[in-house]
Design an enzyme around this catalytic site. Structure first.
Site, PDB file in Angstrom:
ATOM      1  N   LYS A 255     -10.592  -0.590  10.794  1.00  0.00           N
ATOM      2  CA  LYS A 255     -10.201  -1.295  10.364  1.00  0.00           C
ATOM      3  C   LYS A 255     -10.512  -2.937  10.935  1.00  0.00           C
ATOM      4  O   LYS A 255     -10.838  -4.118   9.982  1.00  0.00           O
ATOM      5  CB  LYS A 255      -9.074  -2.057   8.627  1.00  0.00           C
ATOM      6  CG  LYS A 255      -8.913  -0.939   7.817  1.00  0.00           C
ATOM      7  CD  LYS A 255      -7.677  -1.278   7.052  1.00  0.00           C
ATOM      8  CE  LYS A 255      -7.448  -0.213   6.227  1.00  0.00           C
ATOM      9  NZ  LYS A 255      -7.748   0.416   5.024  1.00  0.00           N
TER      10      LYS A 255
ATOM     11  N   GLN B  13      -4.572  -5.615   6.936  1.00  0.00           N
ATOM     12  CA  GLN B  13      -5.627  -6.080   5.884  1.00  0.00           C
ATOM     13  C   GLN B  13      -5.125  -7.546   6.723  1.00  0.00           C
ATOM     14  O   GLN B  13      -6.079  -8.241   6.792  1.00  0.00           O
ATOM     15  CB  GLN B  13      -5.130  -5.998   4.641  1.00  0.00           C
ATOM     16  CG  GLN B  13      -5.557  -4.400   4.266  1.00  0.00           C
ATOM     17  CD  GLN B  13      -7.193  -4.369   4.119  1.00  0.00           C
ATOM     18  OE1 GLN B  13      -7.826  -5.282   4.865  1.00  0.00           O
ATOM     19  NE2 GLN B  13      -7.007  -2.957   4.090  1.00  0.00           N
TER      20      GLN B  13
ATOM     21  N   CYS C 280      -4.159   2.331  -3.439  1.00  0.00           N
ATOM     22  CA  CYS C 280      -3.356   2.994  -3.019  1.00  0.00           C
ATOM     23  C   CYS C 280      -2.190   2.387  -2.964  1.00  0.00           C
ATOM     24  O   CYS C 280      -1.676   2.121  -2.215  1.00  0.00           O
ATOM     25  CB  CYS C 280      -4.158   3.656  -1.433  1.00  0.00           C
ATOM     26  SG  CYS C 280      -4.818   4.985  -0.976  1.00  0.00           S
TER      27      CYS C 280
ATOM     28  N   HIS D  32       1.062  -1.044  -0.331  1.00  0.00           N
ATOM     29  CA  HIS D  32      -0.254   0.252  -0.620  1.00  0.00           C
ATOM     30  C   HIS D  32       1.220   1.186   0.259  1.00  0.00           C
ATOM     31  O   HIS D  32       1.924   1.363   0.634  1.00  0.00           O
ATOM     32  CB  HIS D  32      -0.761  -0.384   1.518  1.00  0.00           C
ATOM     33  CG  HIS D  32      -1.755   0.871   1.220  1.00  0.00           C
ATOM     34  ND1 HIS D  32      -1.397   2.445   2.036  1.00  0.00           N
ATOM     35  CD2 HIS D  32      -3.512   0.819   1.379  1.00  0.00           C
ATOM     36  CE1 HIS D  32      -2.932   3.018   1.613  1.00  0.00           C
ATOM     37  NE2 HIS D  32      -3.844   2.518   1.540  1.00  0.00           N
TER      38      HIS D  32
ATOM     39  N   ASP E  34       3.154  -4.742   8.496  1.00  0.00           N
ATOM     40  CA  ASP E  34       2.076  -3.235   7.800  1.00  0.00           C
ATOM     41  C   ASP E  34       0.739  -4.569   8.226  1.00  0.00           C
ATOM     42  O   ASP E  34       0.628  -5.835   7.427  1.00  0.00           O
ATOM     43  CB  ASP E  34       1.761  -3.327   7.298  1.00  0.00           C
ATOM     44  CG  ASP E  34       0.943  -2.051   6.409  1.00  0.00           C
ATOM     45  OD1 ASP E  34      -0.563  -2.652   6.828  1.00  0.00           O
ATOM     46  OD2 ASP E  34       0.505  -1.488   5.436  1.00  0.00           O
TER      47      ASP E  34
HETATM   48  N1  PMP Z   1      -1.428  -0.733   4.672  1.00  0.00           N
HETATM   49  C1  PMP Z   1      -2.710  -1.167   3.756  1.00  0.00           C
HETATM   50  C2  PMP Z   1      -2.184  -3.380   3.167  1.00  0.00           C
HETATM   51  C3  PMP Z   1      -4.171  -1.000   3.655  1.00  0.00           C
HETATM   52  O1  PMP Z   1      -5.252  -1.439   3.744  1.00  0.00           O
HETATM   53  C4  PMP Z   1      -4.600   0.263   4.270  1.00  0.00           C
HETATM   54  C5  PMP Z   1      -5.661   0.955   3.828  1.00  0.00           C
HETATM   55  N2  PMP Z   1      -6.605   0.614   3.156  1.00  0.00           N
HETATM   56  C6  PMP Z   1      -2.940   1.132   5.113  1.00  0.00           C
HETATM   57  C7  PMP Z   1      -1.655   0.706   4.850  1.00  0.00           C
HETATM   58  C8  PMP Z   1      -3.870   2.554   5.124  1.00  0.00           C
HETATM   59  O2  PMP Z   1      -4.441   2.210   6.615  1.00  0.00           O
HETATM   60  P1  PMP Z   1      -4.653   3.580   7.274  1.00  0.00           P
HETATM   61  O3  PMP Z   1      -5.198   4.702   6.127  1.00  0.00           O
HETATM   62  O4  PMP Z   1      -5.764   3.603   8.617  1.00  0.00           O
HETATM   63  O5  PMP Z   1      -3.395   4.707   7.507  1.00  0.00           O
END
Ligand code: PMP
Length: 407
Positions: free
Chosen positions: A227, A204, A365, A124, A201
């Site tokens: 999430k 997910q 993203c 991401h 990270d």
């Molecule tokens: N890493 C991953 C794998 C994600 O799916 C996301 C959110 N789509 C993020 C980071 C970023 O999370 P946040 O916007 O809640 O900081």
């Protein structure tokens, strides 16, 4: 979990009875954010109505109970991740802020020109850009772990990328686009053979997989509350005590200090050193409520049920001519990205929306991954434990209709 259990669970999520364009809402955008059970929303309301006061600094009753709730939430997060010590949990605004914290503070303490950071092709933007910024600042290099056609990382290339210049590895536990569950335990072990720390990270992963940071031996593990059925604006960084002690504060301000004079400031102990300013103590308390809710259902039950949904949806989607599922890893979480024929994902998503089905379209993203795949983006559906096979059937019928219209 059986139909009655799911029905009971669904009743905890008032938003699931909403109508969208006069249709029953089918919410398949859980990888972007999850819906909130009543107990989480009520916790926020209760906190504001009955125990709101700024924490840590107060000697009065409300401040003491608000502080206790915030610190109990830290213990709840520590227990949820099986952290060894509650001081190893730092509250952040979410995954993004937690990664930026590590990239900045670890980068400051341990990185210099010529060093390398390793990430993977399926990250991401939140796990790319902070490292890119560090690389720019310090004249370092970003190295990328490639994947195979199924969306699985190539571990032999990964092992070969690690060298004496590598300062840190940062990879997603689960891909938000492909659903791939990366073999992070093995990846951490490979890095540790060279004494290289690893950040995972977990944005997910935590809503779907039982995470044990000690069993993984992760150096840093990050996630977002929203999430996992908690509120927006709160998340956590787990860091091994030795690393958190070894890196400087991320932001300066109140609470992160021990003493301040105009000549010199000394910093507070863990975890407060990393929590400058008034923390989101309402959010942390509500997040603890969400974790409790998830634990009551049981992550193992959730994982099994969502896996059933994944298999069922995959099988039904493959009935559709021209269906191309992007991401077919052997070990997958309940995320399905897809394209149909030459139809643009945005058109598919827009028409599905008109039928009441919330999907997500685009790069998710993860633009470098989408570029690597050579596609314009995908439509993504992602399940939570409140989704049902009936919803998948409705989605399949809607998708067939939409594909006919657009073909
Ligand atoms: N890493 C991953 C794998 C994600 O799916 C996301 C959110 N789509 C993020 C980071 C970023 O999370 P946040 O916007 O809640 O900081």
């Amino acid at each position: 979990m059986n139909t009655d259990q799911i029905k009971k669970i669904r009743a905890d999520f008032p938003i699931l009875t909403e109508k969208v364009y006069n249709k029953d809402l089918i919410y398949f955008d859980n990888a972007a954010t999850t819906q909130k059970p009543r107990c989480v929303v009520e916790k926020i309301e209760q906190s504001y109505y009955h125990s709101n006061a700024n924490i840590h600094r107060g000697t009065h009753y409300l401040s003491i109970i608000a502080t206790e709730a915030h610190e109990a939430a830290r213990s709840a997060v520590a227990a949820f991740l099986n952290a060894g010590k509650r001081e190893e949990i730092v509250f952040t605004r979410g995954t993004t802020e937690a990664i930026n914290l590590v990239a900045t503070s670890f980068g400051e303490a341990f990185c210099q020109a010529g060093d390398e950071i390793i990430i993977s092709v399926l990250e991401h933007h939140s796990n790319i850009v902070p490292w890119q910024m560090l690389c720019e600042r310090k004249k370092m290099k970003l190295r990328i772990i490639p994947m195979n056609d199924k969306g699985e990382l190539n571990l032999s290339v990964y092992a070969a990328l690690l060298n004496e210049k590598t300062r840190l590895v940062s990879v997603a536990h689960v891909s938000n686009v492909l659903g791939t569950v990366n073999p992070v335990a093995e990846m951490i072990q490979i890095a540790h053979e060279r004494n290289i720390p690893v950040l995972i990270d977990g944005a997910q992963a935590v809503p779907h997989i039982l995470v044990d940071v000690q069993a993984l031996d992760a150096d840093f593990y990050v996630f977002s509350g929203h999430k996992i059925y908690g509120p927006t604006g709160i998340g956590a960084l787990y860091g091994k005590e030795k690393w958190l002690n070894a890196i400087p504060p991320y932001q300066g301000g109140g609470e992160m200090i021990q003493s301040v004079t105009f000549e010199k400031t000394t910093y507070n102990e863990l975890p407060f050193k990393f929590e400058a300013g008034t923390p989101d103590y309402i959010g942390s308390t509500a997040l603890a409520e969400a974790l409790h809710y998830v634990q009551e259902i049981g992550i193992k039950n959730i994982a099994d049920y969502e896996h059933e949904l994944l298999l069922y949806a995959t099988q039904r989607m493959n009935e559709i001519e021209g269906m191309r599922i992007i991401g077919t890893a052997d070990h997958k979480s309940s995320v399905i990205s897809f394209l149909v024929g030459r139809i643009h994902p945005y058109d598919l998503g827009m028409l599905l929306d008109k039928l009441g089905i919330a999907t997500r379209t685009g790069f998710h993203c993860a633009q470098p991954l989408i570029d690597e795949l050579g596609i314009p983006g995908t439509v993504r559906i992602s399940f939570a434990f409140y989704n049902t096979k009936d919803e998948i059937d409705t989605f399949i019928n809607a998708l067939k209709r939409v594909v006919t219209m657009l073909s």
